[in-house]
Scaffold this active site. Structure first.
Site, short mmCIF file in Angstrom:
data_model
loop_
_atom_site.label_atom_id
_atom_site.label_comp_id
_atom_site.label_asym_id
_atom_site.label_seq_id
_atom_site.Cartn_x
_atom_site.Cartn_y
_atom_site.Cartn_z
N TYR A 316 0.67 -1.06 -0.20
CA TYR A 316 -0.19 0.04 0.11
C TYR A 316 0.71 1.38 0.00
O TYR A 316 0.47 2.30 0.10
CB TYR A 316 -0.82 -0.18 1.28
CG TYR A 316 -1.82 -1.28 1.75
CD1 TYR A 316 -2.74 -1.71 0.77
CD2 TYR A 316 -1.54 -1.87 2.83
CE1 TYR A 316 -3.55 -2.84 1.00
CE2 TYR A 316 -2.17 -2.92 3.01
CZ TYR A 316 -3.17 -3.37 2.31
OH TYR A 316 -3.98 -4.48 2.60
N CYS A 344 14.44 -11.09 -2.22
CA CYS A 344 15.01 -10.88 -3.47
C CYS A 344 13.92 -9.97 -4.40
O CYS A 344 13.43 -10.76 -5.47
CB CYS A 344 15.43 -11.88 -4.11
SG CYS A 344 16.85 -12.56 -3.28
#
Ligand SMILES: *Cc1c(COP(=O)(O)O)cnc(C)c1O
Length: 434
Positions: A316, A344
């Protein structure tokens, strides 16, 4: 001491130093304060003092059994959205008579379990769900109390992913269809419609959308009663916002005033479903710095917590305060640092150019306001085990979820026989060659 504060230069949760929790339990670890949980819950009780009001804690904000169990001890009921949450609420000791089941896609299996458990109310979100629930209830020989979830078509003025009450959002029954669906429900043998429900969104900072939605609901109730339909219960949803950075959410007293002014004189039994505003400020995510390295513009602080533990910044763009556990010297220079996790992908960035005091490898930090929608949204992405969770009660702390064992993470995965056979054949070939 109560809450999260520095005592003798070390950040504490109530009476417990976060350094001792890190030593005993490791990191990353969620730490919850019983004191703040209780205060946040009691604030709702006090704000609505005297009202005939049920407080149903929305489990999806934080469904740890100890957290839910503690709120249950204070008197909270539960708002659930899945079979998993039903089982969690019951396991935490919330009686079925205080459980409300919401959600846009409840399956037949979930509805059956809820009816058999005897939940207080199911908030129905569509006509197809109404028919399935009627059938399920009749098969079980029950008459299930329901409310219809209304889509009041108001703009909650919050993040688009957590706005739920606007026309076109997937939730609820369109405002104009509610009366006819309700009348039809009243004629179904398996169902007892008792009222209306709504939930317009989460992290609301402005009371105007509530006011508009509740006025619309009140109008609907009058109209329904005028047509001879019985409406005795109103479920007003959750969604009150909290301060992550510089938001100024309304006080619960202001919210309670809006409720009283709009729907208070209808003689309905009222219910609310707060989640975030009860648990968010009661929790922190405790994490350790793995490395500090220099980046193109700012230094980069790499933590042992990642987006799998705390996804809100990535999902968000949310802001969480970050604080060192050891209090910085007064006058310590603040510099802009990027704070990231080890996962990653670049999305695993908690903050860019955050002003922080000097922090280096092995130092401890916390993310504040991390009690809601953090642990409950975590995953095992990158095969990272779910973090531990700790509940602090005055001077004691208990591990209320142990850190997941990596082996437990894949214990329910299986290599099919044929693949195992290939592996065995390969081994034979290799052995023959040797
Ligand atoms: C998520 C949800 C809530 C809780 O919202 P908060 O913003 O956490 O208070 C309440 N009711 C329903 C139906 C929900 O889906």
């Amino acid at each position: 001491m109560s809450g999260f504060a520095y005592i003798n230069g070390v950040l504490h949760a109530d009476g417990v130093a976060l350094t001792s929790i890190a030593d005993a339990v490791g990191t990353p670890t969620y730490v919850y304060s019983s004191t703040i949980l209780e205060r946040n819950y009691r604030n709702y009780e006090m704000a609505f003092g005297g009202q005939n009001l049920g407080i149903h804690f929305a489990l999806k904000a934080n469904s740890n059994l100890a957290v839910v169990g503690l709120l249950g001890r204070f008197g909270a009921g539960a708002d659930i959205v899945s079979l998993g949450e039903l089982k969690r609420a019951l396991a935490a000791g919330i009686p079925a008579s205080k459980i409300v089941f919401s959600g846009v896609g409840k399956t037949r299996e979930e509805l059956t379990a809820a009816v058999l458990a005897g939940v207080a109310q199911i908030n129905v979100e569509s006509e197809p769900e109404l028919d399935v629930l009627d059938q399920v209830a009749r098969e079980a020989g029950r008459r299930q109390r329901i409310a219809l979830r209304v889509n009041p078509d108001v703009d909650a003025r919050t993040h688009e992913k957590i706005s739920t009450g606007k026309r076109g959002d997937k939730f609820g029954i369109a405002y104009n269809d509610v009366i006819s669906v309700y009348r039809r429900a009243a004629g179904l043998a398996g169902l007892e419609p008792i009222g209306l429900a709504l939930h317009i969104g989460s992290q609301l900072i402005d009371l105007t959308p509530y006011k508009n939605a509740y006025l619309k609901i009140a109008g609907l109730v009058q109209e329904m009663r005028g047509q001879g339909l019985s409406v005795t219960a109103l479920d007003l949803g959750g969604g009150i916002g909290i301060t992550y950075k510089d938001e100024s959410p309304p006080s619960l007293e202001e919210y309670a005033t809006i409720v009283c002014d709009t729907v208070g004189n209808l003689g309905c039994r009222l219910a609310i479903e707060p989640g975030r505003s009860i648990v968010a400020t009661a929790g922190v995510l405790l994490s350790r710095v793995v490395y500090r390295k220099s980046g193109a513009s700012n230094d980069i602080l790499i933590l042992d917590a990642g987006m799998n533990d705390l996804i809100r910044p990535s999902m968000y763009g949310a802001y969480h305060p970050i604080q060192p556990v050891v209090q910085p010297a007064s006058g310590a220079t603040l510099t802009e640092i990027d704070v990231v996790g080890p996962v990653c992908e670049t999305g695993d960035t908690f903050a860019r150019a955050r002003l922080l005091p000097p922090l280096y490898a092995d130092d401890l930090v916390v993310f504040g306001a991390a009690g809601a929608y953090c642990s409950s949204m975590s995953s095992t992405y990158n095969a990272r085990p779910l973090a531990a969770e700790v509940l602090v009660q005055n001077d004691r702390f208990d591990v209320v979820r142990s850190r997941q064992k990596v082996e437990a993470m894949f214990a329910n995965e299986h290599i099919p026989d044929w693949l195992g056979q290939i592996a065995r054949d390969d081994e034979t070939v290799v052995r023959k060659r040797a």
